[in-house]
Design a protein around this motif. Structure first.
Motif, mmCIF file in Angstrom:
data_model
loop_
_atom_site.group_PDB
_atom_site.id
_atom_site.type_symbol
_atom_site.label_atom_id
_atom_site.label_comp_id
_atom_site.label_asym_id
_atom_site.label_seq_id
_atom_site.Cartn_x
_atom_site.Cartn_y
_atom_site.Cartn_z
ATOM 1 N N ASP A 1 0.808 -1.221 0.000
ATOM 2 C CA ASP A 1 0.000 0.000 0.000
ATOM 3 C C ASP A 1 0.841 1.271 0.000
ATOM 4 O O ASP A 1 0.333 2.344 -0.324
ATOM 5 N N PHE A 2 2.112 1.170 0.356
ATOM 6 C CA PHE A 2 2.966 2.342 0.439
ATOM 7 C C PHE A 2 3.235 2.913 -0.953
ATOM 8 O O PHE A 2 3.823 2.253 -1.821
ATOM 9 N N GLN A 3 2.767 4.127 -1.205
ATOM 10 C CA GLN A 3 2.958 4.845 -2.472
ATOM 11 C C GLN A 3 2.538 4.008 -3.683
ATOM 12 O O GLN A 3 3.209 3.997 -4.721
ATOM 13 N N GLY A 4 1.423 3.288 -3.540
ATOM 14 C CA GLY A 4 0.905 2.533 -4.683
ATOM 15 C C GLY A 4 1.828 1.425 -5.156
ATOM 16 O O GLY A 4 2.170 1.349 -6.343
ATOM 17 N N ALA A 5 2.244 0.561 -4.228
ATOM 18 C CA ALA A 5 3.133 -0.575 -4.537
ATOM 19 C C ALA A 5 4.477 -0.099 -5.087
ATOM 20 O O ALA A 5 5.028 -0.677 -6.031
ATOM 21 N N ALA A 6 5.013 0.949 -4.474
ATOM 22 C CA ALA A 6 6.298 1.487 -4.932
ATOM 23 C C ALA A 6 7.416 0.465 -4.804
ATOM 24 O O ALA A 6 8.353 0.461 -5.615
ATOM 25 N N ILE A 7 7.317 -0.438 -3.821
ATOM 26 C CA ILE A 7 8.395 -1.409 -3.643
ATOM 27 C C ILE A 7 8.526 -2.335 -4.841
ATOM 28 O O ILE A 7 9.629 -2.754 -5.207
ATOM 29 N N LEU A 8 7.413 -2.648 -5.506
ATOM 30 C CA LEU A 8 7.473 -3.476 -6.710
ATOM 31 C C LEU A 8 8.134 -2.716 -7.849
ATOM 32 O O LEU A 8 8.868 -3.304 -8.663
ATOM 33 N N VAL A 9 7.867 -1.416 -7.934
ATOM 34 C CA VAL A 9 8.529 -0.583 -8.948
ATOM 35 C C VAL A 9 10.024 -0.530 -8.683
ATOM 36 O O VAL A 9 10.846 -0.664 -9.604
ATOM 37 N N TRP A 10 10.409 -0.339 -7.425
ATOM 38 C CA TRP A 10 11.833 -0.299 -7.086
ATOM 39 C C TRP A 10 12.495 -1.639 -7.367
ATOM 40 O O TRP A 10 13.640 -1.681 -7.841
ATOM 41 N N LEU A 11 11.791 -2.720 -7.078
ATOM 42 C CA LEU A 11 12.335 -4.050 -7.350
ATOM 43 C C LEU A 11 12.538 -4.254 -8.848
ATOM 44 O O LEU A 11 13.574 -4.779 -9.282
ATOM 45 N N LYS A 12 11.573 -3.820 -9.643
ATOM 46 C CA LYS A 12 11.701 -3.927 -11.100
ATOM 47 C C LYS A 12 12.857 -3.074 -11.599
ATOM 48 O O LYS A 12 13.648 -3.513 -12.450
ATOM 49 N N ASN A 13 12.992 -1.860 -11.066
ATOM 50 C CA ASN A 13 14.092 -0.990 -11.485
ATOM 51 C C ASN A 13 15.446 -1.613 -11.157
ATOM 52 O O ASN A 13 16.379 -1.564 -11.975
ATOM 53 N N SER A 14 15.570 -2.192 -9.966
ATOM 54 C CA SER A 14 16.831 -2.838 -9.585
ATOM 55 C C SER A 14 17.171 -3.968 -10.543
ATOM 56 O O SER A 14 18.334 -4.141 -10.938
ATOM 57 N N ALA A 15 16.158 -4.747 -10.917
ATOM 58 C CA ALA A 15 16.387 -5.852 -11.848
ATOM 59 C C ALA A 15 16.828 -5.333 -13.213
ATOM 60 O O ALA A 15 17.757 -5.876 -13.825
ATOM 61 N N ILE A 16 16.183 -4.272 -13.699
ATOM 62 C CA ILE A 16 16.542 -3.711 -15.006
ATOM 63 C C ILE A 16 17.966 -3.166 -14.979
ATOM 64 O O ILE A 16 18.779 -3.439 -15.884
ATOM 65 N N TYR A 17 18.289 -2.383 -13.961
ATOM 66 C CA TYR A 17 19.625 -1.799 -13.869
ATOM 67 C C TYR A 17 20.696 -2.888 -13.755
ATOM 68 O O TYR A 17 21.709 -2.854 -14.467
ATOM 69 N N SER A 18 20.471 -3.838 -12.867
ATOM 70 C CA SER A 18 21.493 -4.850 -12.594
ATOM 71 C C SER A 18 21.674 -5.806 -13.767
ATOM 72 O O SER A 18 22.801 -6.115 -14.161
ATOM 73 N N LEU A 19 20.575 -6.271 -14.346
ATOM 74 C CA LEU A 19 20.672 -7.220 -15.457
ATOM 75 C C LEU A 19 21.158 -6.541 -16.727
ATOM 76 O O LEU A 19 21.941 -7.117 -17.497
ATOM 77 N N GLY A 20 20.683 -5.299 -16.965
ATOM 78 C CA GLY A 20 21.164 -4.572 -18.138
ATOM 79 C C GLY A 20 22.657 -4.335 -18.075
ATOM 80 O O GLY A 20 23.386 -4.535 -19.059
ATOM 81 N N ALA A 21 23.137 -3.902 -16.913
ATOM 82 C CA ALA A 21 24.572 -3.688 -16.740
ATOM 83 C C ALA A 21 25.335 -5.001 -16.817
ATOM 84 O O ALA A 21 26.455 -5.047 -17.337
ATOM 85 N N LEU A 22 24.735 -6.077 -16.310
ATOM 86 C CA LEU A 22 25.403 -7.379 -16.342
ATOM 87 C C LEU A 22 25.643 -7.837 -17.776
ATOM 88 O O LEU A 22 26.721 -8.350 -18.104
ATOM 89 N N VAL A 23 24.659 -7.656 -18.636
ATOM 90 C CA VAL A 23 24.813 -8.050 -20.042
ATOM 91 C C VAL A 23 25.969 -7.279 -20.681
ATOM 92 O O VAL A 23 26.843 -7.868 -21.338
ATOM 93 N N LEU A 24 26.000 -5.958 -20.487
ATOM 94 C CA LEU A 24 27.078 -5.155 -21.058
ATOM 95 C C LEU A 24 28.430 -5.523 -20.449
ATOM 96 O O LEU A 24 29.454 -5.537 -21.140
ATOM 97 N N THR A 25 28.428 -5.828 -19.158
ATOM 98 C CA THR A 25 29.670 -6.221 -18.489
ATOM 99 C C THR A 25 30.241 -7.491 -19.094
ATOM 100 O O THR A 25 31.449 -7.571 -19.386
ATOM 101 N N MET A 26 29.382 -8.489 -19.302
ATOM 102 C CA MET A 26 29.864 -9.759 -19.843
ATOM 103 C C MET A 26 30.322 -9.604 -21.293
ATOM 104 O O MET A 26 31.307 -10.227 -21.710
ATOM 105 N N VAL A 27 29.617 -8.769 -22.055
ATOM 106 C CA VAL A 27 29.965 -8.578 -23.462
ATOM 107 C C VAL A 27 31.321 -7.888 -23.602
ATOM 108 O O VAL A 27 32.065 -8.153 -24.566
ATOM 109 N N THR A 28 31.670 -7.029 -22.668
ATOM 110 C CA THR A 28 32.925 -6.274 -22.765
ATOM 111 C C THR A 28 34.055 -6.862 -21.927
ATOM 112 O O THR A 28 35.210 -6.882 -22.362
#
Length: 280
Positions: A53-80
């Motif tokens: 209920d906090f800020q309209g399920a903000a924790i799920l948004v933050w969790l999704k953002n963490s996954a996008i940032y971490s996995l996106g960076a991981l792909v570029l890290t492995m490629v380089t």
């Protein structure tokens, strides 16, 4: 030995146990009850409901953002990172030693000291506040380059590569068909350390991001903390239903992805840590 084990239990295990038990209690039970007592599973559901209920399920948004940032960076890290470490180990060219020394120097520099220069660079190209302002700096991983370099320098037989060249393989085929499959343990190790570092990074997103909707989970925890009356009486309010059990649940959620990855990749991580330790 027993004294050391007792110290480790008190210093490391008891705080984790307290954190898990905190999910099962109300805020009053957490403050006035026994520290290591069990509450009820119903309180876990209540804490989860309040967190959603906090800020309209903000924790799920933050969790999704963490996954996008971490996995996106991981792909570029492995490629380089993996090709860079392979090239440094398997080829000789002018400036190679200088690159290796620079890699070691950058490894020794605290990441927080690079945040301001990175911010100025990304600000100049108008990328601050975007997901690229997090993914691109996260992808810079000199430790992974050096770890890959050490592995290929000590564990990849050069005779095997020479035989592949005699058979007509190109350098790209040698890398993709021979070097990459043989380096699975160290690739897993680089990927794990990169993901954990990206997932837990706090300072860079704090500088780069201005909107709560773009926060990763680590920054979201700070916002939850500021909304908890026990830690911030001036701004936190009981009407938000964010108390210490909700905060403890959010912390457990932030730890869970890394813990699951570690549990399911223990064998790869151990073999990666031992990679290069012998020449057999």
């Amino acid at each position: 030995m027993w004294l050391l084990l007792a110290f480790m239990v008190v210093f490391f295990i008891l705080p984790v146990l307290w954190l898990l038990l905190a999910l099962t209690k109300t805020d009053q039970q957490l403050v006035h009850g026994s520290p290591l007592s069990f509450g009820s599973l119903g309180n876990v559901g209540t804490a989860w409901s309040n967190l959603i209920d906090f800020q309209g399920a903000a924790i799920l948004v933050w969790l999704k953002n963490s996954a996008i940032y971490s996995l996106g960076a991981l792909v570029l890290t492995m490629v380089t990172t993996i090709p860079a470490g392979y090239a440094l180990a398997m080829t000789r060219f002018r400036g190679r030693r200088l690159l290796l020394r620079l890699t070691l120097v950058v490894m020794l520099v605290p990441a927080s000291t690079l945040v301001l220069p990175i911010y100025l660079e990304l600000s100049a190209v108008h990328l601050t506040g975007t997901l690229w302002s997090i993914i691109l700096p996260f992808s810079f991983y000199p430790f992974g380059v050096y770890l890959t370099f050490i592995y290929y320098s000590t564990s990849l037989p050069r005779d095997l590569l020479a035989a592949a060249r005699i058979d007509g393989c190109s350098e790209f085929q040698i890398f993709t068909r021979i070097a990459l499959p043989l380096a699975r343990p160290v690739i897993g190790l680089v990927g794990f350390f990169s993901f954990v570092g990206n997932w837990n990074n706090y300072f860079l997103p704090l500088v780069m991001l201005a909107k709560s909707q773009s926060y990763p989970l680590q920054l979201g925890l700070q916002e939850l903390l500021s909304s908890t009356p026990a830690f911030n009486p001036a701004q936190g309010g009981a009407a938000l239903n964010i108390q210490r059990p909700e905060l403890a649940l959010a912390i457990v959620i932030s730890i869970l992805p890394v813990l699951l990855i570690f549990l399911f990749s223990q064998r790869t991580l151990v073999s990666g840590l031992l990679a290069g330790s012998t020449k057999e």
